[in-house]
Design an enzyme around this catalytic site. Structure first.
Site, mmCIF file in Angstrom:
data_model
loop_
_atom_site.group_PDB
_atom_site.id
_atom_site.type_symbol
_atom_site.label_atom_id
_atom_site.label_comp_id
_atom_site.label_asym_id
_atom_site.label_seq_id
_atom_site.Cartn_x
_atom_site.Cartn_y
_atom_site.Cartn_z
ATOM 1 N N GLY A 89 0.808 -1.214 0.000
ATOM 2 C CA GLY A 89 0.000 0.000 0.000
ATOM 3 C C GLY A 89 0.840 1.262 0.000
ATOM 4 N N ASP A 122 -2.263 6.819 2.931
ATOM 5 C CA ASP A 122 -1.711 7.859 2.061
ATOM 6 C C ASP A 122 -0.484 7.403 1.282
ATOM 7 O OD1 ASP A 122 0.140 7.657 4.063
ATOM 8 O OD2 ASP A 122 0.063 9.757 4.685
ATOM 9 N N ARG A 173 14.498 -0.198 0.958
ATOM 10 C CA ARG A 173 14.680 -1.464 1.652
ATOM 11 C C ARG A 173 15.273 -2.483 0.690
ATOM 12 N NH1 ARG A 173 9.528 -3.674 4.925
ATOM 13 N NH2 ARG A 173 8.577 -3.763 2.882
ATOM 14 N N ARG A 180 5.929 -13.064 0.940
ATOM 15 C CA ARG A 180 5.551 -13.361 2.325
ATOM 16 C C ARG A 180 4.662 -14.594 2.361
ATOM 17 N NH1 ARG A 180 5.153 -7.671 3.660
ATOM 18 N NH2 ARG A 180 6.285 -6.662 1.986
ATOM 19 N N ASP A 248 1.382 -11.525 6.736
ATOM 20 C CA ASP A 248 1.912 -10.688 5.647
ATOM 21 C C ASP A 248 3.248 -10.055 6.028
ATOM 22 O OD1 ASP A 248 -0.031 -9.371 7.445
ATOM 23 O OD2 ASP A 248 0.631 -7.541 6.446
ATOM 24 N N ASN A 249 3.666 -10.252 7.266
ATOM 25 C CA ASN A 249 4.939 -9.697 7.706
ATOM 26 C C ASN A 249 5.971 -10.789 7.966
ATOM 27 O OD1 ASN A 249 3.917 -7.119 7.529
ATOM 28 N ND2 ASN A 249 3.352 -7.011 9.692
ATOM 29 N N ASP A 258 9.634 -5.967 8.102
ATOM 30 C CA ASP A 258 8.575 -5.094 8.588
ATOM 31 C C ASP A 258 8.829 -4.645 10.025
ATOM 32 O OD1 ASP A 258 6.175 -3.629 8.444
ATOM 33 O OD2 ASP A 258 5.491 -5.058 6.945
HETATM 34 P P1 AMP Z 1 1.974 -3.129 8.089
HETATM 35 O O1 AMP Z 1 1.221 -3.059 9.369
HETATM 36 O O2 AMP Z 1 3.032 -2.067 7.946
HETATM 37 O O3 AMP Z 1 2.514 -4.495 7.818
HETATM 38 O O4 AMP Z 1 0.919 -2.785 6.940
HETATM 39 C C1 AMP Z 1 -0.219 -3.551 6.709
HETATM 40 C C2 AMP Z 1 -0.867 -3.136 5.411
HETATM 41 O O5 AMP Z 1 -1.237 -1.764 5.442
HETATM 42 C C3 AMP Z 1 0.009 -3.313 4.179
HETATM 43 O O6 AMP Z 1 -0.812 -3.696 3.111
HETATM 44 C C4 AMP Z 1 0.550 -1.927 3.972
HETATM 45 O O7 AMP Z 1 0.944 -1.698 2.650
HETATM 46 C C5 AMP Z 1 -0.630 -1.059 4.362
HETATM 47 N N1 AMP Z 1 -0.233 0.270 4.805
HETATM 48 C C6 AMP Z 1 0.411 0.580 5.942
HETATM 49 N N2 AMP Z 1 0.622 1.909 6.032
HETATM 50 C C7 AMP Z 1 0.096 2.465 4.918
HETATM 51 C C8 AMP Z 1 -0.016 3.804 4.415
HETATM 52 N N3 AMP Z 1 0.460 4.855 5.097
HETATM 53 N N4 AMP Z 1 -0.620 3.974 3.227
HETATM 54 C C9 AMP Z 1 -1.107 2.933 2.541
HETATM 55 N N5 AMP Z 1 -1.040 1.658 2.952
HETATM 56 C C10 AMP Z 1 -0.445 1.420 4.130
HETATM 57 MG MG MG Z 2 3.648 -5.279 6.429
#
Ligand code: AMP
Ligand code: MG
Length: 489
Positions: A89, A122, A173, A180, A248-249, A258
């Site tokens: 995202g 965002d 990164r 994953r 997913d992590n 992550d």
């Molecule tokens: P995470 O908790 O960082 O592993 O993120 C979980 C999901 O949320 C993943 O699909 C990320 O790409 C999405 N995500 C986290 N932060 C953002 C952001 N600021 N904008 C868009 N997608 C996000």
């Molecule tokens: Mg993640």
């Protein structure tokens, strides 16, 4: 014009594996830090990376020729609940490069703007979490733990809106891949067995070539189980808490990935949780091994259609493989702690000896990292007085120490070598939360990146005493203690 020799194997997979998307340019990119040793290992041109075209790439303002520029699709169990579509995202894959030793790596921008997977986000990253990931992932690499790396951090010159307004940044990164457990779940959830097979074969070719052959998909499952058992065992020997072990992590290559609300434990307690979003302690320090197994069970479920045509046969194959997790994890863990205690030989009672130390640390609120470091420093001396002083229950430590000294008498190796080995596995410096917070505060509140540079330097040599930097080995005082960390979103 220097170009990067990208070879984008993931982007050659079918279109439903990703979305083609360009990074969104930022207002005023400014390089905070380039990891020059890593850039050189990857065969990248350091001068070019630091110049205008390089910084443009690292901030998402200009893609070099041959870049993949994709966001990958994945699903995942988040805190136990399944989301069939997550995906990158806010991360965009620049492409893959092959390093000097022939190993393939992804280069990915994190915080590069919205993608079709952004949902309501965002697509951006704030400076604080970018610095945290940079510091902790590089510290993990220096500690010898498989991990994604940080190639660069760039300020965007833009503001991101979180609870407050914060400076924006982009992290580059580096990972063996960004595939994953959740990538497998994405296709399994859609019943797309063709994609599942393509993905599995891509992963085998890329990460586990030894698995190729007749029963390759079972071999793949077993290899991932082994890799993650080894990884989590390493986390447990250094006091690392991932904080958000959603499927997913969890990297299929067995790297730590992550770095959101991650943290290192100060005083030893298995229920330690820092993550502000982990209300029920699902990802507490001591829960990490069973959670890893739980996640691998989700991987096995996703792979079922590839394991056997008959569903019940596939299930029993998967269960047999999963049963290997606990013994493999335990073996790795015990081996790790034996080394930490200076034991080169194996005795059955060692498990008890290790457990007794951890229990004593827990009861005495002793600092996990410092206990092992001081045991290393004092192993050759009459008594471990400096270690003892870390314990709120010194008499209990004395009893344990006497047991340990008795056990060491049955070791044949030279005392000198034992000291050196212990000093090389028990770090003096870990990325302590209160120090990371201080670095972030200086950067965000005062535009001061000097503390970041100093801490990064110290953490690059975690096993070497660094005169003048004793401060960084110190656990937090009561008023410095950080109780909660926040994920980077
Ligand atoms: P995470 O908790 O960082 O592993 O993120 C979980 C999901 O949320 C993943 O699909 C990320 O790409 C999405 N995500 C986290 N932060 C953002 C952001 N600021 N904008 C868009 N997608 C996000
Ligand atoms: Mg993640």
């Amino acid at each position: 014009m220097v170009s990067i020799a990208f070879d984008n194997s993931y982007a050659r997979l079918p279109q439903r594996f990703f979305a083609a998307v360009a990074p969104t340019p930022v207002a005023a990119p400014k390089l905070i830090r380039l990891n020059t040793p890593l850039a050189s290992e990857l065969g990248l041109d350091v001068d070019w990376l630091q110049g205008p075209e390089g910084v443009a790439m690292l901030s998402g303002n200009g893609m070099p020729a041959g870049a993949a520029s994709i966001a990958t699709a994945y699903a995942g169990h988040q805190f136990g609940g399944f989301s069939p579509q997550l995906g990158d995202g806010r991360a965009i894959l620049l492409g893959e490069v092959i390093d000097k030793s022939g190993k393939r790596y992804d280069l990915q921008l994190k915080g590069a703007g919205p993608t079709p997977f952004s949902r309501r986000g965002d697509g951006r990253a704030a400076l604080g979490p970018v610095l945290r990931e940079y510091l902790v992932s590089e510290a993990m690499a220096a500690l010898g733990v498989p991990t994604t790396r940080a190639l660069a951090a760039v300020l965007t010159g833009e503001i991101v809106r979180r609870e407050t307004l914060l400076p924006g940044a982009v992290l580059t990164r580096v990972a063996s891949s960004h595939i994953r457990i959740g990538t497998f779940q994405y296709f399994a959830a859609r019943g797309d067995i063709e994609a599942l097979r393509l993905l599995a074969d891509h992963v085998i070719a890329r990460h586990y070539p030894a698995c190729a052959g007749e029963d390759r998909h079972l071999a793949l499952l077993e290899a991932v189980i082994t890799a993650q058992a080894a990884l989590v065992a390493q986390w447990m020997t250094i006091g690392f808490i991932h904080g958000v072990m959603n499927t997913d992590n969890m990297s299929i290559a067995g790297e730590t990935i992550d770095y959101g609300p991650c943290a290192f434990m100060d005083t030893y307690h298995p229920t330690t949780v820092f993550s502000s979003i982990d209300e029920h302690g699902r990802y507490a320090f001591g829960n990490q091994p069973p959670i890893a197994r739980w996640n691998l069970t989700r991987l096995a479920e996703a792979l079922l259609p590839l394991l056997a045509d008959d569903q019940s046969k596939a299930v029993s194959i998967a269960e047999n493989a999963l049963d290997q997790f606990d013994p493999q994890f335990q073996a790795r863990l015990i081996t790790g702690f034996r080394r930490k205690l200076g034991l080169a030989t194996n005795e059955a009672e060692d498990v008890e000896l290790i457990k007794a130390l951890l229990d004593t640390m827990q009861q005495g609120d002793a600092d996990f990292t410092l206990v092992f470091r001081r045991l290393s420093e004092e192993v050759g001396q009459e008594s471990a007085a400096a270690c003892r002083s870390l314990f709120g229950n010194p008499a209990a430590f004395d009893a344990w120490e006497a047991r340990w000294r008795q056990r060491l008498l049955r070791e044949s190796g030279l005392a000198e070598a034992r000291h050196d080995t212990m000093m090389g596995v028990n770090p003096m410096y870990i990325p302590r939360n209160h120090q990371i917070e201080a670095v972030i505060e200086a950067a965000v509140e005062r535009d001061d990146l000097a503390p970041f540079e100093v801490l990064l330097g110290v953490l690059g040599q975690p096993f070497d005493a660094q005169p003048g930097h004793e401060e960084y080995a110190r656990p937090p005082a009561a008023h410095e203690r950080v109780l909660a960390t926040f994920c980077g979103t």
